[in-house]
Design a protein around this motif. Structure first.
Motif, PDB file in Angstrom:
ATOM      1  N   ASP A 295       0.834  -1.203   0.000  1.00 36.10           N
ATOM      2  CA  ASP A 295       0.000   0.000   0.000  1.00 36.10           C
ATOM      3  C   ASP A 295       0.867   1.250   0.000  1.00 36.10           C
ATOM      4  N   PHE A 296       0.287   2.341  -0.519  1.00 34.66           N
ATOM      5  CA  PHE A 296       0.938   3.643  -0.454  1.00 34.66           C
ATOM      6  C   PHE A 296      -0.102   4.638   0.046  1.00 34.66           C
ATOM      7  N   PRO A 297       0.280   5.561   0.939  1.00 38.68           N
ATOM      8  CA  PRO A 297      -0.704   6.453   1.549  1.00 38.68           C
ATOM      9  C   PRO A 297      -1.603   7.183   0.552  1.00 38.68           C
ATOM     10  N   ASP A 298      -2.900   7.081   0.790  1.00 35.93           N
ATOM     11  CA  ASP A 298      -3.920   7.798   0.001  1.00 35.93           C
ATOM     12  C   ASP A 298      -3.869   7.466  -1.487  1.00 35.93           C
ATOM     13  N   GLY A 299      -3.471   6.244  -1.821  1.00 38.98           N
ATOM     14  CA  GLY A 299      -3.550   5.819  -3.221  1.00 38.98           C
ATOM     15  C   GLY A 299      -2.198   5.710  -3.874  1.00 38.98           C
ATOM     16  N   GLY A 300      -2.092   6.276  -5.078  1.00 40.05           N
ATOM     17  CA  GLY A 300      -0.863   6.148  -5.848  1.00 40.05           C
ATOM     18  C   GLY A 300      -0.086   7.438  -5.915  1.00 40.05           C
ATOM     19  N   GLY A 301       1.127   7.316  -6.390  1.00 39.79           N
ATOM     20  CA  GLY A 301       1.977   8.472  -6.598  1.00 39.79           C
ATOM     21  C   GLY A 301       3.061   8.121  -7.595  1.00 39.79           C
ATOM     22  N   ASN A 302       3.715   9.130  -8.121  1.00 40.70           N
ATOM     23  CA  ASN A 302       4.760   8.900  -9.118  1.00 40.70           C
ATOM     24  C   ASN A 302       5.937   9.812  -8.844  1.00 40.70           C
ATOM     25  N   TRP A 303       7.149   9.253  -9.024  1.00 40.01           N
ATOM     26  CA  TRP A 303       8.378  10.028  -8.869  1.00 40.01           C
ATOM     27  C   TRP A 303       9.330   9.603  -9.974  1.00 40.01           C
ATOM     28  N   GLY A 304       9.430  10.434 -10.989  1.00 39.52           N
ATOM     29  CA  GLY A 304      10.336  10.150 -12.087  1.00 39.52           C
ATOM     30  C   GLY A 304       9.610   9.851 -13.384  1.00 39.52           C
ATOM     31  N   GLY A 305      10.340   9.925 -14.465  1.00 39.58           N
ATOM     32  CA  GLY A 305       9.773   9.647 -15.780  1.00 39.58           C
ATOM     33  C   GLY A 305      10.137  10.719 -16.781  1.00 39.58           C
ATOM     34  N   THR A 306      10.175  10.329 -18.041  1.00 39.37           N
ATOM     35  CA  THR A 306      10.655  11.208 -19.106  1.00 39.37           C
ATOM     36  C   THR A 306       9.792  11.058 -20.348  1.00 39.37           C
ATOM     37  N   TRP A 307       9.894  12.019 -21.246  1.00 44.53           N
ATOM     38  CA  TRP A 307       9.276  11.972 -22.566  1.00 44.53           C
ATOM     39  C   TRP A 307      10.357  12.208 -23.614  1.00 44.53           C
ATOM     40  N   LEU A 308      10.216  11.562 -24.765  1.00 51.65           N
ATOM     41  CA  LEU A 308      11.107  11.811 -25.892  1.00 51.65           C
ATOM     42  C   LEU A 308      10.434  12.813 -26.817  1.00 51.65           C
ATOM     43  N   THR A 309      11.090  13.931 -27.051  1.00 53.04           N
ATOM     44  CA  THR A 309      10.564  15.011 -27.886  1.00 53.04           C
ATOM     45  C   THR A 309      11.376  15.125 -29.169  1.00 53.04           C
ATOM     46  N   VAL A 310      10.766  15.748 -30.174  1.00 57.63           N
ATOM     47  CA  VAL A 310      11.445  15.996 -31.446  1.00 57.63           C
ATOM     48  C   VAL A 310      11.451  17.513 -31.689  1.00 57.63           C
TER      49      VAL A 310
END
Length: 426
Positions: A295-310
């Motif tokens: 479990d994680f407090p109060d649902g989900g969360g995210n730390w990190g991530g990228t997008w590839l742009t042109v």
């Protein structure tokens, strides 16, 4: 928040050999003589080295060069400097979550991938919130999503047990169900073990809480709302109360002191995405009993991530978009995860047998299945304003740290947070 280092997770025997490549055409001119050169600019570890070699082999006439910068900060400073100069950008530029809002502000300098990308790339490839994170408010898609960092709660099972708290992953859910229960458990832990903190650093906890909010530092019209957003003040008050209650170790994440603290009994819990597990294992060593809660407090969360742009500066937009689409396809995302640890954002990859079979012996956890479930619990993408990442890193974190260091009172720190946000936002 940006993640400075990634490490791969422990993999079941034979998994690497079982993964297969699905190559697609890249739009080159053919001929095998390197008619088109594409430069891919990344940072940290994306797991692309072998993939790029195989793309070249499958696409005669295209040569791919990876320009890798050691840190996200240096990469993005270089990126936005070159955007301002109007020259020098790579054909594909990685943009991390802490900087994507700044890229959106300069969206005219990036191609709309809806227009130049392969026809078979559709939004349903990705988790909704990841796809939406690469879109401008008016629907322009400036980035194909790469990895994500779904959050779980890592904890020292041995320390919780010594404090009389539940310690088995199947039993700790009540401790980590909500932020209220998390901080309440922290009070219990500190009362039983005052020499060990509950968590590592106040800003780390605040950021996890903040990114769960429907509205963050900005509203959807890019107006700064730090002072008027009551949820931000509520989170602040909860974290400050925990700091004043002795729950924080006051260790700035990824600092030398933080690194060495893992070999000590410095703190008992840590908000952690999948890319952090390998680092914890390396820093803590074999004698510490780290586990991952379901479990994680109060649902989900995210730390990190990228997008590839042109960027619009490229001379080969369609070829660059084809390569970016291929690198972010499910098969390649899974292989990149195996190589370096960036967790996939593609639905097909998250449901694949290869990923769901991943385990981590050190944490004694089914890593792939747990973090795939954590990814499914992340809510809609929070709108990020143009200086969102800088407010988080350069204003919020120092303000909370000043309370931990005893150099400012909570009221003084809050005033510094407000004034710093206003100054940064201009």
């Amino acid at each position: 928040m940006r993640h400075p280092r990634r490490r791969m997770l422990a993999l079941p025997v034979g998994l690497t050999a079982a993964l297969t490549l699905s190559a697609c055409g890249g739009g080159g001119d053919g001929g095998g003589d390197g008619d088109i050169e594409l430069v891919v600019a990344t940072f940290n570890e994306f797991g692309y080295e072998e993939l790029l070699e195989e793309y070249e082999e499958a696409n005669p006439g295209i040569t791919v060069i990876q320009r890798k910068t050691g840190t996200a900060e240096a990469h993005h400073q270089n990126l936005f400097t070159k955007i301002g100069a109007g020259s020098g950008l790579a054909d594909i530029e990685g943009v991390e979550e802490g900087y994507i809002a700044q890229a959106m502000e300069a969206s005219g300098r990036f191609h709309d991938l809806n227009e130049i990308g392969p026809d078979d790339v559709s939004p349903d490839r990705w988790l909704d919130w990841k796809y939406e994170g690469g879109q401008t408010p008016d629907g322009k898609l400036i980035g194909y999503g790469t990895d994500i960092g779904p959050l779980a709660m890592c904890y020292r099972a041995d320390l919780l047990e010594e404090a009389g708290l539940p310690s088995d992953p199947a039993e700790v859910g009540e401790l980590f169900a909500t932020w209220d229960s998390y901080f309440a458990a922290g009070d219990e832990f500190i009362a039983a073990n005052p020499d060990t903190a509950w968590f590592d650093f106040g800003p780390q906890v605040f950021n996890a809480m903040h990114n769960q909010l429907e509205t963050g530092y900005y509203d959807t019209d890019s107006n700064l709302v730090v002072e008027t957003n009551a949820d931000i003040r509520d989170n602040w008050d909860q974290v400050v109360a925990a700091i004043e209650g002795g729950q924080s170790a006051g260790l700035e994440a990824f600092s030398p002191a933080w690194d060495t603290s893992f070999r000590e009994d410095a703190f008992a819990t840590k908000t952690c995405p999948p890319w952090l597990l390998g680092q914890i294992e390396e820093l803590a060593g074999p004698d510490k009993v780290w586990r991952v809660a379901e479990d994680f407090p109060d649902g989900g969360g995210n730390w990190g991530g990228t997008w590839l742009t042109v960027p619009t500066q490229t001379d080969h937009p369609e070829e660059a978009a084809a390569l970016a689409a291929w690198l972010t396809a499910p098969e390649q995302q899974t292989r990149a995860f195996v190589a370096s640890g960036p967790f996939p954002s593609q639905i097909e990859a998250l449901e694949s047998e290869e990923l769901l079979a991943l385990t981590n012996e050190y944490f004694d956890v089914d890593t792939g299945a747990l973090f795939a479930e954590r990814a499914a619990d992340v809510g809609p993408a929070q709108f990020k304003g143009p200086r969102d990442g800088q407010i988080q890193s350069n204003v919020l974190s120092p303000a909370l740290a000043s309370i931990e260091e005893g150099t400012a009172s909570p009221d003084q720190a809050w005033d510094a947070f407000l004034s710093g946000s206003l100054n940064l936002a201009g």
